[in-house]
Write an enzyme that holds these catalytic residues in place. Sequence first.
Site, PDB file in Angstrom:
ATOM      1  N   ASP A  88      48.119  65.542  28.586  1.00  0.00           N
ATOM      2  CA  ASP A  88      48.148  64.655  27.607  1.00  0.00           C
ATOM      3  C   ASP A  88      49.128  63.636  27.881  1.00  0.00           C
ATOM      4  O   ASP A  88      50.400  64.052  27.989  1.00  0.00           O
ATOM      5  CB  ASP A  88      48.468  65.407  26.243  1.00  0.00           C
ATOM      6  CG  ASP A  88      48.223  64.436  25.059  1.00  0.00           C
ATOM      7  OD1 ASP A  88      48.596  62.980  25.460  1.00  0.00           O
ATOM      8  OD2 ASP A  88      48.113  64.800  24.014  1.00  0.00           O
ATOM      9  N   ASP A 180      41.487  42.356  37.491  1.00  0.00           N
ATOM     10  CA  ASP A 180      40.588  41.333  36.780  1.00  0.00           C
ATOM     11  C   ASP A 180      39.298  41.689  37.850  1.00  0.00           C
ATOM     12  O   ASP A 180      39.335  40.958  38.962  1.00  0.00           O
ATOM     13  CB  ASP A 180      40.952  39.802  36.828  1.00  0.00           C
ATOM     14  CG  ASP A 180      39.699  39.192  36.086  1.00  0.00           C
ATOM     15  OD1 ASP A 180      38.689  39.245  36.502  1.00  0.00           O
ATOM     16  OD2 ASP A 180      40.158  38.185  35.127  1.00  0.00           O
ATOM     17  N   HIS A 181      38.364  42.345  37.610  1.00  0.00           N
ATOM     18  CA  HIS A 181      37.396  42.650  38.451  1.00  0.00           C
ATOM     19  C   HIS A 181      36.604  41.514  39.258  1.00  0.00           C
ATOM     20  O   HIS A 181      36.237  41.651  40.273  1.00  0.00           O
ATOM     21  CB  HIS A 181      36.612  43.999  37.951  1.00  0.00           C
ATOM     22  CG  HIS A 181      35.325  43.595  36.970  1.00  0.00           C
ATOM     23  ND1 HIS A 181      35.703  43.353  36.029  1.00  0.00           N
ATOM     24  CD2 HIS A 181      34.209  43.459  37.353  1.00  0.00           C
ATOM     25  CE1 HIS A 181      34.400  43.130  35.245  1.00  0.00           C
ATOM     26  NE2 HIS A 181      33.519  43.112  36.133  1.00  0.00           N
ATOM     27  N   LYS A 185      34.974  40.061  43.082  1.00  0.00           N
ATOM     28  CA  LYS A 185      33.648  39.917  43.498  1.00  0.00           C
ATOM     29  C   LYS A 185      33.598  39.148  44.648  1.00  0.00           C
ATOM     30  O   LYS A 185      34.299  38.114  44.971  1.00  0.00           O
ATOM     31  CB  LYS A 185      32.966  39.292  42.689  1.00  0.00           C
ATOM     32  CG  LYS A 185      32.669  40.071  41.086  1.00  0.00           C
ATOM     33  CD  LYS A 185      31.757  39.401  40.270  1.00  0.00           C
ATOM     34  CE  LYS A 185      31.841  40.314  38.925  1.00  0.00           C
ATOM     35  NZ  LYS A 185      31.021  41.350  38.691  1.00  0.00           N
ATOM     36  N   ASP A 238      37.315  39.044  25.584  1.00  0.00           N
ATOM     37  CA  ASP A 238      36.797  39.986  26.498  1.00  0.00           C
ATOM     38  C   ASP A 238      36.457  39.227  28.019  1.00  0.00           C
ATOM     39  O   ASP A 238      36.604  39.856  29.081  1.00  0.00           O
ATOM     40  CB  ASP A 238      35.674  40.446  25.874  1.00  0.00           C
ATOM     41  CG  ASP A 238      34.953  41.567  26.697  1.00  0.00           C
ATOM     42  OD1 ASP A 238      35.684  42.746  27.249  1.00  0.00           O
ATOM     43  OD2 ASP A 238      33.704  41.656  27.040  1.00  0.00           O
ATOM     44  N   HIS A 243      38.241  36.666  33.191  1.00  0.00           N
ATOM     45  CA  HIS A 243      37.275  36.252  34.120  1.00  0.00           C
ATOM     46  C   HIS A 243      37.007  34.704  34.299  1.00  0.00           C
ATOM     47  O   HIS A 243      36.949  34.310  35.214  1.00  0.00           O
ATOM     48  CB  HIS A 243      36.028  37.139  33.862  1.00  0.00           C
ATOM     49  CG  HIS A 243      36.180  38.536  33.880  1.00  0.00           C
ATOM     50  ND1 HIS A 243      37.192  39.387  34.369  1.00  0.00           N
ATOM     51  CD2 HIS A 243      35.466  39.272  32.838  1.00  0.00           C
ATOM     52  CE1 HIS A 243      37.132  40.540  33.944  1.00  0.00           C
ATOM     53  NE2 HIS A 243      36.153  40.486  33.306  1.00  0.00           N
TER      54      HIS A 243
HETATM   55  N1  LIG Z   1      34.030  51.104  31.170  1.00  0.00           N
HETATM   56  C1  LIG Z   1      34.136  49.875  31.732  1.00  0.00           C
HETATM   57  O1  LIG Z   1      33.205  49.318  32.316  1.00  0.00           O
HETATM   58  C2  LIG Z   1      35.581  48.979  31.732  1.00  0.00           C
HETATM   59  C3  LIG Z   1      36.588  49.610  31.225  1.00  0.00           C
HETATM   60  N2  LIG Z   1      37.730  48.815  31.258  1.00  0.00           N
HETATM   61  C4  LIG Z   1      38.996  49.371  30.882  1.00  0.00           C
HETATM   62  O2  LIG Z   1      39.339  50.839  31.421  1.00  0.00           O
HETATM   63  C5  LIG Z   1      40.036  51.564  30.542  1.00  0.00           C
HETATM   64  C6  LIG Z   1      39.322  52.709  30.217  1.00  0.00           C
HETATM   65  O3  LIG Z   1      38.128  52.513  29.914  1.00  0.00           O
HETATM   66  P1  LIG Z   1      36.737  53.511  29.694  1.00  0.00           P
HETATM   67  O4  LIG Z   1      36.775  54.465  31.048  1.00  0.00           O
HETATM   68  O5  LIG Z   1      35.577  52.844  29.593  1.00  0.00           O
HETATM   69  O6  LIG Z   1      37.268  54.277  28.375  1.00  0.00           O
HETATM   70  P2  LIG Z   1      36.915  55.765  28.091  1.00  0.00           P
HETATM   71  O7  LIG Z   1      37.157  55.855  26.472  1.00  0.00           O
HETATM   72  O8  LIG Z   1      35.500  56.103  28.635  1.00  0.00           O
HETATM   73  O9  LIG Z   1      37.966  56.671  28.772  1.00  0.00           O
HETATM   74  C7  LIG Z   1      39.003  56.910  28.251  1.00  0.00           C
HETATM   75  C8  LIG Z   1      39.881  58.022  29.012  1.00  0.00           C
HETATM   76  O10 LIG Z   1      41.295  58.315  28.705  1.00  0.00           O
HETATM   77  C9  LIG Z   1      41.379  59.620  28.480  1.00  0.00           C
HETATM   78  N3  LIG Z   1      42.406  59.802  27.559  1.00  0.00           N
HETATM   79  C10 LIG Z   1      42.541  59.427  26.101  1.00  0.00           C
HETATM   80  N4  LIG Z   1      43.281  59.897  25.393  1.00  0.00           N
HETATM   81  C11 LIG Z   1      44.132  60.751  26.187  1.00  0.00           C
HETATM   82  C12 LIG Z   1      45.580  61.202  26.214  1.00  0.00           C
HETATM   83  N5  LIG Z   1      46.306  61.127  25.234  1.00  0.00           N
HETATM   84  N6  LIG Z   1      46.109  61.784  27.316  1.00  0.00           N
HETATM   85  C13 LIG Z   1      45.224  61.867  28.523  1.00  0.00           C
HETATM   86  N7  LIG Z   1      44.074  61.213  28.490  1.00  0.00           N
HETATM   87  C14 LIG Z   1      43.427  60.603  27.466  1.00  0.00           C
HETATM   88  C15 LIG Z   1      40.101  60.180  28.249  1.00  0.00           C
HETATM   89  O11 LIG Z   1      39.921  61.670  28.391  1.00  0.00           O
HETATM   90  P3  LIG Z   1      39.911  62.624  27.503  1.00  0.00           P
HETATM   91  O12 LIG Z   1      39.259  62.489  26.322  1.00  0.00           O
HETATM   92  O13 LIG Z   1      39.325  63.776  28.089  1.00  0.00           O
HETATM   93  O14 LIG Z   1      41.581  62.877  27.002  1.00  0.00           O
HETATM   94  C16 LIG Z   1      39.113  59.306  29.108  1.00  0.00           C
HETATM   95  O15 LIG Z   1      39.015  59.998  30.209  1.00  0.00           O
HETATM   96  C17 LIG Z   1      40.318  50.696  29.350  1.00  0.00           C
HETATM   97  O16 LIG Z   1      41.255  49.861  29.377  1.00  0.00           O
HETATM   98  C18 LIG Z   1      38.878  49.569  29.277  1.00  0.00           C
HETATM   99  O17 LIG Z   1      39.148  48.483  28.519  1.00  0.00           O
HETATM  100  C19 LIG Z   1      37.714  47.617  31.923  1.00  0.00           C
HETATM  101  C20 LIG Z   1      36.536  46.952  32.125  1.00  0.00           C
HETATM  102  C21 LIG Z   1      35.358  47.763  32.211  1.00  0.00           C
HETATM  103  O1  LIG Z   2      35.318  42.863  31.784  1.00  0.00           O
HETATM  104  C1  LIG Z   2      34.244  42.869  31.355  1.00  0.00           C
HETATM  105  O2  LIG Z   2      33.244  42.430  32.028  1.00  0.00           O
HETATM  106  C2  LIG Z   2      31.633  42.785  32.059  1.00  0.00           C
HETATM  107  C3  LIG Z   2      30.773  42.196  32.944  1.00  0.00           C
HETATM  108  O3  LIG Z   2      31.477  42.306  34.082  1.00  0.00           O
HETATM  109  P1  LIG Z   2      29.905  42.227  35.337  1.00  0.00           P
HETATM  110  O4  LIG Z   2      30.866  42.795  36.417  1.00  0.00           O
HETATM  111  O5  LIG Z   2      28.976  43.078  34.876  1.00  0.00           O
HETATM  112  O6  LIG Z   2      29.593  40.761  35.310  1.00  0.00           O
HETATM  113  C4  LIG Z   2      31.429  42.846  30.554  1.00  0.00           C
HETATM  114  O7  LIG Z   2      30.269  43.226  30.099  1.00  0.00           O
HETATM  115  C5  LIG Z   2      32.488  43.611  29.610  1.00  0.00           C
HETATM  116  O8  LIG Z   2      32.163  43.225  27.981  1.00  0.00           O
HETATM  117  C6  LIG Z   2      33.957  43.087  29.765  1.00  0.00           C
HETATM  118  O9  LIG Z   2      34.934  43.900  29.303  1.00  0.00           O
END
Ligand SMILES: NC(=O)C1=CN([C@@H]2O[C@H](COP(=O)(O)OP(=O)(O)OC[C@H]3O[C@@H](n4cnc5c(N)ncnc54)[C@H](OP(=O)(O)O)[C@@H]3O)[C@@H](O)[C@H]2O)C=CC1
Ligand SMILES: O=C1O[C@H](COP(=O)(O)O)[C@@H](O)[C@H](O)[C@H]1O
Length: 491
Positions: A88, A180-181, A185, A238, A243
């Site tokens: 945690d 910034d992914h 690219k 977003d 981006h």
């Molecule tokens: N998913 C995507 O495509 C994208 C995500 N992002 C960014 O990446 C980051 C993660 O996103 P995403 O993976 O989608 O989010 P998720 O909600 O899927 O994952 C969050 C993670 O944080 C963990 N977590 C939450 N609270 C705690 C805690 N107190 N201690 C330890 N672990 C914790 C969760 O695991 P558990 O519940 O087991 O603790 C889980 O592994 C965010 O900042 C998001 O904005 C950016 C671009 C694209």
């Molecule tokens: O960061 C973000 O990007 C995706 C779009 O990324 P792409 O590589 O698939 O073009 C967007 O869907 C998302 O909302 C945003 O958080």
Amino acid sequence: MSETIQPKATIVIFGATGDLANRKLYPSIYRLYKSGKLDENFAVIGLARRGWDNDIIREKVEQSIQGLTSEDEDISEFTSHFYYKSFDVTSTDSYTDLKFMVESLEREYHTEGNRLFYLAMAPDFFGTIANQLKDHGLKETSGWTRLVIEKPFGHDLPSAKKLNKELQAAFDENQIYRIDHYLGKEMVQNIEVIRFANGIFEHLWNNQFINNIQVTSSETLGVEERAHYYDASGATRDMIQNHMLQMVALLAMEPPINLSTEEIRSEKIKVLRALRTIKEEKVHKYFVRGQYGPGEIDGKKVNGYQDEAEALKDSTTETFVAAKLVIDNYRWAGVPFYIRTGKRMKEKSTKIVVEFKDIPMNLYHKKDDLRNPNLLVINIQPNEGITLHLNAKKTGNGNLTEPIQLAYHQDSESGINTPEAYEKLIYDSMLGDATNFTHWDEVALSWEFVDRLLASWANTKPDFPNYESGSMGPKAADELLERNGFHWWPE
Ligand SMILES: NC(=O)C1=CN([C@@H]2O[C@H](COP(=O)(O)OP(=O)(O)OC[C@H]3O[C@@H](n4cnc5c(N)ncnc54)[C@H](OP(=O)(O)O)[C@@H]3O)[C@@H](O)[C@H]2O)C=CC1
Ligand SMILES: O=C1O[C@H](COP(=O)(O)O)[C@@H](O)[C@H](O)[C@H]1O
């Protein structure tokens, strides 16, 4: 042939059970391993609260890379580098155990004390994690320490400043890698090469020869499972704040004096500083916001935004933004940069179109000719490549012309799959190359720009929904260009 550098490191992923780790990080680490960019000297520690263990994370990693492996491939050697600790991030005790675990794996994998902390979690935790890492001595190592931060970097300028202050209290700016992914690219990285390695473009890259530049990033997906995050964010925070403005900065910047991280950043920062501030009473002439209603995509009926989740009823969050950006500097005076991005649009595509001015007297411009301005189209995704639109003589007698295209497709040339953005960025961060990560000054200037826009939008209630799912956005986004005699070049 240059030798591939194989960085040695322990990668600690905070949020190892989450969507990003599963969909992007594990496959990228695997691709680095397969391509020989990671050798045997690496270990990955996954952290999250869930009660997983080493066996479970290895199984999850195996599942996440399934589409990348061949049927008879033994990937246990790869997955054996993964370890898991139930953790945690808010509990200080956990960090003492983490330090012990990192040090023990460093000895086992000979990673020379190099540590990459990847924060794939909600941003609310970034400051806490950074501080705990520092307080528990996880930065004290004989190798390098780097902190990779996911977006969003704050919600507005004040929150971004607060977050930055917290991070900088624990890590130096040169240890912080803000992702910034889009900067990972392949074709976004190619913008600089197209511009600065080709005289035929760079000599014309200014207001004497360019009419306008258009950047479109359209998505077919809606908010999916991210309603909570997205509704508080909207397309402006977003996509535009990061981006889209990053791509504009790369397109508009002056040639840097060299290709170092500092010089490129310094040129991008100047572009962001030159973005014209639009007064509130004129915002409607420069910006269009939209929200999708129901419609059809790929033959399937889809809901409108407000019907995607109970919490979205009556939402005024924008899922689409189009803008006419004005860059007040010598090179770009008079050249609009049009940008648009949105969810539930007609197609998934990111594309840049550079529209060149016509020649002063076109001898071939006859009423029946099919003649188009010269365009340089940079396809960021899919079908990465560039296309140059020219006019040529129509075969046969007479002087009729027709538009032709010279096309280059990245994959057909290199014969390999384009590396994933995350793959490149993880590798760069391990090499210590921060060029394709955003500097704090860029983040701050971008927030300043979008905060002003959002503040003026907050004063009026939008008439949403105003575009159909499966379309290219609201009609007002077309009018934005029509007012200047332009149109969006077709999808
Ligand atoms: N998913 C995507 O495509 C994208 C995500 N992002 C960014 O990446 C980051 C993660 O996103 P995403 O993976 O989608 O989010 P998720 O909600 O899927 O994952 C969050 C993670 O944080 C963990 N977590 C939450 N609270 C705690 C805690 N107190 N201690 C330890 N672990 C914790 C969760 O695991 P558990 O519940 O087991 O603790 C889980 O592994 C965010 O900042 C998001 O904005 C950016 C671009 C694209
Ligand atoms: O960061 C973000 O990007 C995706 C779009 O990324 P792409 O590589 O698939 O073009 C967007 O869907 C998302 O909302 C945003 O958080």
